[in-house]
Design an enzyme around this catalytic site. Structure first.
Site, PDB file in Angstrom:
ATOM      1  N   ASN A   1       0.868  -1.182   0.000  1.00 50.69           N
ATOM      2  CA  ASN A   1       0.000   0.000   0.000  1.00 50.69           C
ATOM      3  C   ASN A   1       0.904   1.232   0.000  1.00 50.69           C
ATOM      4  OD1 ASN A   1      -1.807   2.045   0.417  1.00 50.69           O
ATOM      5  ND2 ASN A   1      -2.442   1.387   2.462  1.00 50.69           N
ATOM      6  N   TRP A   2       1.000   1.868  -1.148  1.00 46.05           N
ATOM      7  CA  TRP A   2       1.922   3.009  -1.265  1.00 46.05           C
ATOM      8  C   TRP A   2       1.340   4.317  -0.730  1.00 46.05           C
ATOM      9  CZ3 TRP A   2       4.082   2.037  -6.921  1.00 46.05           C
ATOM     10  CH2 TRP A   2       4.889   0.901  -6.888  1.00 46.05           C
ATOM     11  N   LYS A   3       0.068   4.271  -0.346  1.00 46.17           N
ATOM     12  CA  LYS A   3      -0.580   5.473   0.212  1.00 46.17           C
ATOM     13  C   LYS A   3      -0.362   6.663  -0.732  1.00 46.17           C
ATOM     14  CE  LYS A   3      -0.148   3.336   4.698  1.00 46.17           C
ATOM     15  NZ  LYS A   3      -0.057   3.459   6.141  1.00 46.17           N
TER      16      LYS A   3
ATOM     17  N   HIS B   1      -9.562   1.478   4.710  1.00 43.92           N
ATOM     18  CA  HIS B   1      -8.307   1.733   5.425  1.00 43.92           C
ATOM     19  C   HIS B   1      -8.548   2.726   6.567  1.00 43.92           C
ATOM     20  CE1 HIS B   1      -4.196   2.767   6.364  1.00 43.92           C
ATOM     21  NE2 HIS B   1      -3.844   1.650   5.732  1.00 43.92           N
TER      22      HIS B   1
ATOM     23  N   GLU C   1      -5.313  -4.431  10.760  1.00 48.98           N
ATOM     24  CA  GLU C   1      -4.281  -3.409  10.963  1.00 48.98           C
ATOM     25  C   GLU C   1      -4.606  -2.609  12.227  1.00 48.98           C
ATOM     26  OE1 GLU C   1      -2.214  -2.236   7.052  1.00 48.98           O
ATOM     27  OE2 GLU C   1      -4.059  -1.069   7.137  1.00 48.98           O
TER      28      GLU C   1
ATOM     29  N   GLY D   1       2.568   2.745  10.798  1.00 51.85           N
ATOM     30  CA  GLY D   1       3.542   3.820  10.619  1.00 51.85           C
ATOM     31  C   GLY D   1       4.237   4.260  11.890  1.00 51.85           C
TER      32      GLY D   1
ATOM     33  N   SER E   1       3.434  -1.582  10.535  1.00 52.69           N
ATOM     34  CA  SER E   1       4.884  -1.572  10.765  1.00 52.69           C
ATOM     35  C   SER E   1       5.566  -2.905  10.419  1.00 52.69           C
ATOM     36  CB  SER E   1       5.204  -1.160  12.203  1.00 52.69           C
ATOM     37  OG  SER E   1       4.804   0.180  12.425  1.00 52.69           O
TER      38      SER E   1
ATOM     39  N   GLY F   1       2.960  -0.955   4.304  1.00 55.28           N
ATOM     40  CA  GLY F   1       2.984   0.454   3.926  1.00 55.28           C
ATOM     41  C   GLY F   1       4.407   0.912   3.657  1.00 55.28           C
ATOM     42  N   GLY F   2       4.989   1.611   4.622  1.00 56.29           N
ATOM     43  CA  GLY F   2       6.312   2.231   4.473  1.00 56.29           C
ATOM     44  C   GLY F   2       7.373   1.336   3.853  1.00 56.29           C
TER      45      GLY F   2
HETATM   46  P1  13P Z   1       3.011   0.745   7.651  1.00 53.49           P
HETATM   47  O1  13P Z   1       3.515  -0.573   7.117  1.00 53.49           O
HETATM   48  O2  13P Z   1       3.750   1.921   7.120  1.00 53.49           O
HETATM   49  O3  13P Z   1       2.891   0.715   9.142  1.00 53.49           O
HETATM   50  O4  13P Z   1       1.520   0.914   7.081  1.00 53.49           O
HETATM   51  C1  13P Z   1       0.626  -0.126   7.254  1.00 53.49           C
HETATM   52  C2  13P Z   1      -0.574   0.183   6.465  1.00 53.49           C
HETATM   53  O5  13P Z   1      -1.348   1.067   6.806  1.00 53.49           O
HETATM   54  C3  13P Z   1      -0.787  -0.583   5.240  1.00 53.49           C
HETATM   55  O6  13P Z   1      -2.073  -0.397   4.768  1.00 53.49           O
END
Ligand code: 13P
Length: 244
Positions: free
Chosen positions: A8-10, A95, A168, A174, A204, A225-226
């Protein structure tokens, strides 16, 4: 059991050229790990610029709950048919960042689920409790997640055939504070019991902790995510998923 990893690149990266490069690197690297299913969810604007990947699925981070075949007066929204037309084959919905920042409610998410089920389109439905709930104990977290799922899946019978739930915990997103893998696994089992669906863990996830989650039979993969914004780091997670 083969694992599913979704990136998920947000709202990243800023430049489309960087999104294309990142997607290409992940696509090339994922080819080596055929036992793992990998999906990438770039920002809407980047999806059509990325050449059709060969080894990973392309998806989107959201979709509108109506999909009129002649378009519609929904300013700022993107329909499922629009996403299909640019090569998306799955979508993330619910999300916590949308729930929190955009006021997305369980009722809105339920409308999206119903539209996607009707269209037979694959979805990743995100649920998870905030810190204020988790600090009351794990039982409170389970109750919160069960209530989200009940509302999000109201009137939907065959979700498990078309989607996966991503658990999540909001406080883990994050923050670098991932959940305890034992508890995440217990939550995954609970969600499976409630929905019959496969369950991903998100919050995370990095190459350092991925194994501790992915080795759990009840955790079918991860929503990352990150760590998915760095091709090398995400490839390490894919490699780990191929070995558990
Ligand atoms: P992180 O992996 O950056 O904590 O984000 C998780 C997330 O929200 C994936 O949808």
């Amino acid at each position: 059991m083969s694992k599913l990893l979704i990136a998920n690149w947000k709202m990243n990266p800023l430049l489309s050229v960087d999104a294309v490069t990142l997607a290409n690197k992940i696509d090339v690297n994922a080819k080596k790990y055929k036992s793992v299913s990998v999906g990438i969810a770039p920002a809407f604007v980047h999806i059509p610029l990325i050449p059709k990947p060969k080894s990973v699925w392309m998806g989107a981070q959201d979709v509108f709950w109506e999909n009129p075949n002649d378009g519609g007066a929904f300013t700022g929204e993107v329909s499922l048919d629009m996403l299909r037309n640019i090569g998306a084959s799955f979508v993330i919905i619910g999300h916590s960042e949308r729930r929190k920042n955009l006021g997305e409610t369980d009722e809105m998410i339920n409308r999206k689920v119903k539209m996607l089920v009707k269209a037979k389109f694959y979805m990743v439905l995100c649920v998870g409790e905030p810190l204020s709930i988790r600090s009351k104990g794990f039982a409170a977290a389970k109750k919160y997640v069960a209530s989200q799922l009940k509302k999000d899946l109201k009137g939907v019978n065959n979700f498990h055939k078309l989607g996966v739930v991503a658990y999540e915990p909001i406080w883990a997103i994050g923050t670098g504070k991932s959940d305890n893998p034992e508890l995440a696994s217990e939550m995954a089992e609970y969600i499976k019991k409630l929905t019959g669906a496969d369950v991903l863990y998100g919050g995370s996830v990095t190459s350092k902790n991925a194994e501790s989650f992915l080795m759990k039979p009840s955790i079918n993969g991860a929503l990352v995510g990150g760590a998915s914004l760095n091709a090398q780091e995400f490839t390490k997670i894919i490699e780990i998923a191929s070995k558990v």
